[in-house]
Design an enzyme around this catalytic site. Sequence first.
Site, short mmCIF file in Angstrom:
data_model
loop_
_atom_site.label_atom_id
_atom_site.label_comp_id
_atom_site.label_asym_id
_atom_site.label_seq_id
_atom_site.Cartn_x
_atom_site.Cartn_y
_atom_site.Cartn_z
NE ARG A 233 -4.15 -1.65 -0.01
CZ ARG A 233 -4.16 -2.71 -0.81
NH1 ARG A 233 -3.12 -2.95 -1.59
NH2 ARG A 233 -5.20 -3.53 -0.82
CD GLU A 262 -2.32 3.11 -5.79
OE1 GLU A 262 -3.09 2.21 -6.16
OE2 GLU A 262 -1.17 2.89 -5.38
#
Length: 338
Positions: A233, A262
Amino acid sequence: MEIVAFGVQADERPLLEQAFAGRHQVRALDVFLNRDTAPIAHGYEIVSSSVNADLSADVLQTLAAGGTKMIAQRSTGFNNIDLEAAADLGMSVGRVSRYSPYAVAEFAWALALAVDRHLVRAANRTRNFDFRLDGLMGRDLHGRTAGVLGTGKIGEAFTRIAHGFGMNLLGWDLAANPRCAELGMVYVTKERLFAEADLISLHLPLVAATRHLVDAAALAAMKDDAILINSSRGGLIDTAALVGTLKAGRLTGVGLDVYEEEAGLFFFDKSLDVVDDDTLARLMTFGNVLVTSHQAYFTKEAVGQIIDATVTNVEDYLTGRSNENTLVIRGQLPAAAR
């Protein structure tokens, strides 16, 4: 039952449609679920989301107002879902608690080897018929130390590969994995791991306690020639601090399949756009950094298992059952999800 699925990749679509064939109709969309696209789900009781979906409280309210009662997320992570809001709205939420750990572990090693041996630079050179070796010297990983933060199924798979390379093994987790210990892994404090490991790979969930686990202090503790890999992550790393470390000329290489900001970037074609994320733009200028677009999980085996679990989650919801993937069931938060 007709289901609407958001964020469906082109290679994923036929697998998704085949899995639900004869059971339910699936409207597979390549757009991602967020504030702007949530109204598309109006009239659908079941919505399937992808890892970068925005399922904050206001999005969930829009979905609930349109009749949505169940969210079937096609990923392990669920930090993008406001579970308390879902419970307040009487919704059910399911995720995929596990899929092929080898997909992610093998990809993490692909990143590690690529940055260690400068494969991207080498490939770009040879495409231009430049066959010099200047600047391409890597190093043996055999005999060096791998530090694995998070030794669950994916971390264990990564560790097994490291053991195959003949590396020394350091681990950090809330509980030791006996199968990793059998391979010779020594569990240490994260501070010692950061200081001693030549290769550091992250395999942790993103929760409050792990956000920015790799911060300025952790980066300062690392060896100047360490390799850092993150296929878990993005929020595990303080990217601004990482950029500062790289600007100082430290770290042999960094391989990132995830990035903390992202959402709205990864899975999209931004090649003709002006990307206004200055941190990511600066990160991409370093020749020893390799960034990929959250594809570690993306193998036929892993995606198939994700879809199979999603089908099970939908069927269990329709029959009033819960399973290991259940995060919220008809407005109730199981103890494990609280």
